[in-house]
Design a protein around this motif. Sequence first.
Motif, mmCIF file in Angstrom:
data_model
loop_
_atom_site.group_PDB
_atom_site.id
_atom_site.type_symbol
_atom_site.label_atom_id
_atom_site.label_comp_id
_atom_site.label_asym_id
_atom_site.label_seq_id
_atom_site.Cartn_x
_atom_site.Cartn_y
_atom_site.Cartn_z
ATOM 1 N N ASP A 266 0.819 -1.209 0.000
ATOM 2 C CA ASP A 266 0.000 0.000 0.000
ATOM 3 C C ASP A 266 0.855 1.262 0.000
ATOM 4 O OD1 ASP A 266 -2.180 -1.745 0.311
ATOM 5 O OD2 ASP A 266 -1.956 -1.704 2.489
ATOM 6 N N ALA A 267 0.280 2.311 -0.559
ATOM 7 C CA ALA A 267 0.955 3.612 -0.531
ATOM 8 C C ALA A 267 0.802 4.264 0.832
ATOM 9 C CB ALA A 267 0.370 4.515 -1.618
ATOM 10 N N LYS A 268 -0.257 3.938 1.555
ATOM 11 C CA LYS A 268 -0.531 4.557 2.848
ATOM 12 C C LYS A 268 0.121 3.784 3.983
ATOM 13 C CE LYS A 268 -4.812 7.123 2.136
ATOM 14 N NZ LYS A 268 -6.167 7.377 2.678
ATOM 15 N N THR A 269 0.380 4.499 5.082
ATOM 16 C CA THR A 269 0.870 3.841 6.289
ATOM 17 C C THR A 269 -0.315 3.237 7.032
ATOM 18 O OG1 THR A 269 0.624 5.835 7.671
ATOM 19 C CG2 THR A 269 2.724 5.549 6.497
ATOM 20 N N LEU A 270 -0.026 2.321 7.955
ATOM 21 C CA LEU A 270 -1.082 1.721 8.766
ATOM 22 C C LEU A 270 -1.809 2.781 9.594
ATOM 23 C CD1 LEU A 270 -2.599 -0.752 9.841
ATOM 24 C CD2 LEU A 270 -0.744 -1.058 11.525
ATOM 25 N N PRO A 271 -1.099 3.708 10.278
ATOM 26 C CA PRO A 271 -1.817 4.753 11.022
ATOM 27 C C PRO A 271 -2.769 5.570 10.154
ATOM 28 C CG PRO A 271 0.463 4.698 11.727
ATOM 29 C CD PRO A 271 0.360 3.782 10.556
ATOM 30 N N SER A 272 -2.359 5.900 8.930
ATOM 31 C CA SER A 272 -3.229 6.663 8.036
ATOM 32 C C SER A 272 -4.482 5.880 7.682
ATOM 33 C CB SER A 272 -2.484 7.046 6.762
ATOM 34 O OG SER A 272 -1.410 7.920 7.043
ATOM 35 N N LEU A 273 -4.313 4.584 7.422
ATOM 36 C CA LEU A 273 -5.463 3.741 7.109
ATOM 37 C C LEU A 273 -6.450 3.687 8.274
ATOM 38 C CD1 LEU A 273 -4.116 0.558 5.268
ATOM 39 C CD2 LEU A 273 -5.766 2.219 4.412
ATOM 40 N N ILE A 274 -5.908 3.534 9.485
ATOM 41 C CA ILE A 274 -6.765 3.442 10.672
ATOM 42 C C ILE A 274 -7.531 4.737 10.889
ATOM 43 C CG2 ILE A 274 -6.772 3.163 13.183
ATOM 44 C CD1 ILE A 274 -4.247 1.404 12.833
ATOM 45 N N LEU A 275 -6.841 5.869 10.794
ATOM 46 C CA LEU A 275 -7.489 7.165 11.020
ATOM 47 C C LEU A 275 -8.560 7.441 9.975
ATOM 48 C CD1 LEU A 275 -4.362 9.279 12.017
ATOM 49 C CD2 LEU A 275 -6.242 8.591 13.526
ATOM 50 N N ASP A 276 -8.279 7.077 8.721
ATOM 51 C CA ASP A 276 -9.286 7.258 7.667
ATOM 52 C C ASP A 276 -10.514 6.384 7.927
ATOM 53 O OD1 ASP A 276 -7.782 9.130 6.362
ATOM 54 O OD2 ASP A 276 -6.974 7.744 4.861
ATOM 55 N N PHE A 277 -10.286 5.197 8.438
ATOM 56 C CA PHE A 277 -11.396 4.291 8.736
ATOM 57 C C PHE A 277 -12.320 4.896 9.789
ATOM 58 C CE2 PHE A 277 -13.142 1.034 11.564
ATOM 59 C CZ PHE A 277 -13.886 0.278 10.662
ATOM 60 N N PHE A 278 -11.747 5.347 10.897
ATOM 61 C CA PHE A 278 -12.566 5.898 11.982
ATOM 62 C C PHE A 278 -13.117 7.285 11.640
ATOM 63 C CE2 PHE A 278 -10.155 2.743 14.499
ATOM 64 C CZ PHE A 278 -11.235 2.078 15.062
ATOM 65 N N ASN A 279 -12.533 7.908 10.644
ATOM 66 C CA ASN A 279 -13.018 9.242 10.273
ATOM 67 C C ASN A 279 -14.408 9.196 9.646
ATOM 68 O OD1 ASN A 279 -11.967 11.865 10.682
ATOM 69 N ND2 ASN A 279 -11.853 12.204 8.488
ATOM 70 N N HIS A 280 -14.852 8.019 9.263
ATOM 71 C CA HIS A 280 -16.229 7.893 8.782
ATOM 72 C C HIS A 280 -17.224 8.131 9.907
ATOM 73 C CE1 HIS A 280 -14.163 5.843 5.445
ATOM 74 N NE2 HIS A 280 -15.228 6.136 4.730
ATOM 75 N N MET A 281 -16.729 8.002 11.166
ATOM 76 C CA MET A 281 -17.603 8.198 12.319
ATOM 77 C C MET A 281 -17.437 9.580 12.943
ATOM 78 S SD MET A 281 -19.361 5.421 12.593
ATOM 79 C CE MET A 281 -20.066 5.609 14.230
ATOM 80 N N VAL A 282 -16.219 10.130 12.908
ATOM 81 C CA VAL A 282 -15.960 11.373 13.659
ATOM 82 C C VAL A 282 -15.694 12.581 12.773
ATOM 83 C CG1 VAL A 282 -15.135 10.145 15.685
ATOM 84 C CG2 VAL A 282 -13.498 10.775 13.906
ATOM 85 N N ASP A 283 -15.335 12.371 11.515
ATOM 86 C CA ASP A 283 -15.181 13.458 10.538
ATOM 87 C C ASP A 283 -14.233 14.553 11.011
ATOM 88 O OD1 ASP A 283 -15.570 14.815 8.173
ATOM 89 O OD2 ASP A 283 -17.361 15.878 8.876
#
Length: 431
Positions: free
Chosen positions: A189-206
């Motif tokens: 992946d081009a993204k780091t694991l932290p970036s993936l995790i934050l993007d995932f939870f950002n669907h809830m907290v924006d």
Amino acid sequence: MNNNDHVITMDQEVELMTTQMKQPPKLLHKLAGKSSCCIFRVPQGLVDINKEAYRPRIVSIGPYHYGNKDLEMIQEHKWRFLNDMITRIGKPLKNFMDIIVSMDVQIRESYSESLDRFSTNELAKMMVLDGIFLIELFRKVGKLVQSDPEDPVFKMGWVSPFLTRDLLKIENQIPFFVLQKLFHESNSDAKTLPSLILDFFNHMVDRQQQVLKKYKNLDGKHLLDFFRMSYINAKNRISDENSEKPPLTLIQPATKLVIAGVKFKANHQADSFLDIEFLNGTLLIPKINLDDFYSSFILNCVAFEQCYHHCSKDITTYVVFMGCIMNTSTDVSLLTENKIIENYFGTDKEIAKFFKYVGKDVAFDVKKNYLQGLFSEVNDYCKNGWHVGWAGFKHTYFESPWAAISAFAAFMLLSLAGLQTFYTVYPYYHK
């Protein structure tokens, strides 16, 4: 049968006691105080406050709720996600098992409860299955890998909110280093694991993307700690020179602070809901959407901070602060009117009750926390005579239009009476 047949002799009792002394604790093993131990069972005192807050509702991650019959539905989908990844990257499953087996001791030391009931291979299987499920979940949501457009995990609307909350529950964690190892072994992946995790939870907290970019290399003990750390600002860290200050008193509720001249304003420029400031008599408090996600997240963060000695207590401090200023439903209404609280939680009374009970009986150091300076500044401001008196006068006479009209009428009557007295006395002295 003679009753004496069941009597244990002194020698037998001593032998049993000797055996018991040699048994290591299992529910809270003797290494639970080390910094490596970071995944805990929630203490019963906290469970009693909210029994549903710490238990997974739809998915089990890690050993504490492994095998729960109520969680089998998503458990079956984990194997599908594992197969998707193995098929895509072409690496044998044994590679991943070997990596996790080599970390067996480190994994066991991460849990406060003994994992002796799991063999090395059983524990490794669990870690691989759960870890790959999480990583593939983040990738699929982040559109980095193709997913079935009819996948029920994503298409059924009720699954997502329960799943997201479950991943941030203190008893439902695997070590972050396990996720990192599995991600590195399967990474294209081009993204780091932290970036993936934050993007995932950002669907809830924006949260804003420029905020999330600051944490693209963030670390943590597990998912809950990682997400918690993404809200903690380094500038809020307390210094040793402040730690020896005398104990502070907690601040008063919002309605009383207003009478003392304190103003409330939503801080829309803050990166985190923790970034509270006090400037020129105004409490700048970041807006927070109080809903099921945030309430669950806050409860589990407080539980983690109470169990894990080696972390800051910022979420606990925030809860204590909010509990201070929101003592009644009237206080909550004041913050809602000032756009600080967005209430998706329930009634104003329920919000006040939430913060009151979350902060109840928690260990909290009044003189050593990231808001210690703010507590002191607010209390000092409320002791200042002139603006407190003026604020009290305004609250008494200008709180409502009728009170203001009455005060103005009284002022006019006094003025006219004064003028009448002046014009009566002035001619006498003029002569």
